[in-house]
Enzyme design. Structure first.
Site, PDB file in Angstrom:
ATOM      1  N   SER A  15      20.210  10.635  47.245  1.00 23.68           N
ATOM      2  CA  SER A  15      19.241  11.444  47.983  1.00 23.68           C
ATOM      3  C   SER A  15      18.322  10.555  48.800  1.00 23.68           C
ATOM      4  O   SER A  15      18.020   9.420  48.415  1.00 23.68           O
ATOM      5  CB  SER A  15      18.401  12.260  46.993  1.00 23.68           C
ATOM      6  N   TYR A  39      12.228  12.793  40.506  1.00 22.33           N
ATOM      7  CA  TYR A  39      13.555  13.093  41.034  1.00 22.33           C
ATOM      8  C   TYR A  39      14.104  11.890  41.803  1.00 22.33           C
ATOM      9  O   TYR A  39      15.238  11.444  41.569  1.00 22.33           O
ATOM     10  CB  TYR A  39      13.507  14.323  41.931  1.00 22.33           C
ATOM     11  N   LYS A  68      17.397   9.325  41.001  1.00 18.71           N
ATOM     12  CA  LYS A  68      18.491   9.077  41.936  1.00 18.71           C
ATOM     13  C   LYS A  68      18.656   7.582  42.216  1.00 18.71           C
ATOM     14  O   LYS A  68      19.780   7.071  42.322  1.00 18.71           O
ATOM     15  CB  LYS A  68      18.257   9.847  43.233  1.00 18.71           C
TER      16      LYS A  68
END
Length: 323
Positions: free
Chosen positions: A117, A141, A145
């Site tokens: 991402s 998040y 990643k």
């Protein structure tokens, strides 16, 4: 090759499955179905329901389907949720990756494609983010990643596995109406939902250091994301020494306010000014891709623009929400 696609019944995953299966690749899906739907999958694609945290399930699937490559898409992906519940994200995204890689190594899997991402970059102070822009995620998040990228690269080096990480940007649209995003946390379906209910679109913050005060993003059609995964998988199949980290975007910034305007034009639900709410925790001001490296490495370029994304997403929304 035979490919395991984790999260393949989800919004993005199902597009990747259709692209790869449609191109003649042998595919099996593992999905825990928290955000997946079996009806998104093409006929004949096997679906194994379960989590990547389930090592016994993974061992069985890898063995029974003679898997030689993995496309790892399954993940928790909501920024605000990751801020509120970071341990959930570390368990699902990092421990899930560790279990999957452990199973892959033991099964002799030789190719791994990781869906990463743009969140790994955080809030970079550059017009265009290149793959050499320092990674400094600003939410859990993005941290998970980036950890997934590190693990993928380390395992690839240690075990001679060809690897690629695709850092894709803000995904929208649908290749077919039945595959449309029905998640209420992504901008396009969230605006659809509010407009259809006669409510003002909600914009999270208008005091960012951007031209109109709202966040600027690089929106990319999910069909383009799928074609990039197919191109990357084929590169890994042909190049056992591949070690790729690539942005997948269009290189064009669109503000949230501009995106809302396009959505209102496409839907015809105009005349309602956006409602400005507080900023969401962990949202960077601007993240836009430099997409020249992915073109050089894979021969891939995004085909679709913002209006096509919104039009295709609206067809899917109206299919699932008939008047």
């Amino acid at each position: 090759m035979s490919w395991l696609i984790t999260g393949g019944a989800g919004y993005i995953g199902s597009h990747v499955v259709r692209a790869m299966a449609g191109a003649g690749e042998s595919v099996v899906v593992v999905d825990d179905m928290t955000g997946g739907r079996a009806d998104r999958l093409p006929a004949g694609v096997p679906l194994e329901k379960g989590s990547v945290l389930d090592r016994d399930l993974l061992d069985r699937v890898l063995r029974e389907h003679a898997v030689t490559g993995i496309v790892h898409i399954a993940a928790k992906k909501q920024v605000a949720e990751s801020v509120a519940n970071p341990l959930l994200y570390y368990r699902q995204n990092v421990e899930g990756m560790r279990v999957l890689l452990d199973a892959a190594v033991d099964a002799g899997v030789s190719r791994l494609l990781f869906s990463s991402s743009a969140a790994v970059y955080g809030s970079p102070d550059v017009d265009l983010v290149t793959e050499r822009t320092p990674c400094a995620p600003i939410n859990p998040y993005g941290e998970t990643k980036l950890a997934g990228e590190w693990m993928t690269a380390a395992v690839g080096r240690a075990h001679g596995m060809a690897t690629a990480a695709l850092r894709y940007f803000n995904v929208a649209g649908a290749a077919a109406p039945e595959l449309a995003d029905d998640g209420a946390h992504n901008l396009v379906p969230m605006v659809f939902e509010r407009l259809a209910a006669g409510r003002a679109p909600l914009v999270f913050g208008d005091d960012y250091p951007t031209p109109d005060g709202t966040c600027v993003r690089d929106y990319i059609h999910v069909a383009d994301i799928a074609s990039a995964h197919l191109a990357a998988a084929r590169r890994l199949a042909a190049d056992p020494g591949a070690r790729l980290v690539l942005n997948v975007g269009r290189g064009e910034g669109v503000s949230v306010r501009e995106m809302v305007r396009v959505i209102q034009e496409v839907t015809g639900l105009t005349g309602v000014a956006p409602e400005i709410g507080p900023r969401r925790p962990g949202d960077p001001a601007r993240v836009v891709a430099a997409a020249d490296l992915v073109h050089r490495e894979l021969g891939w370029t995004a085909r679709y623009g913002v209006r096509e994304m919104v039009e295709s997403a609206w067809r899917g929304w109206t299919l699932r929400h008939p008047a």
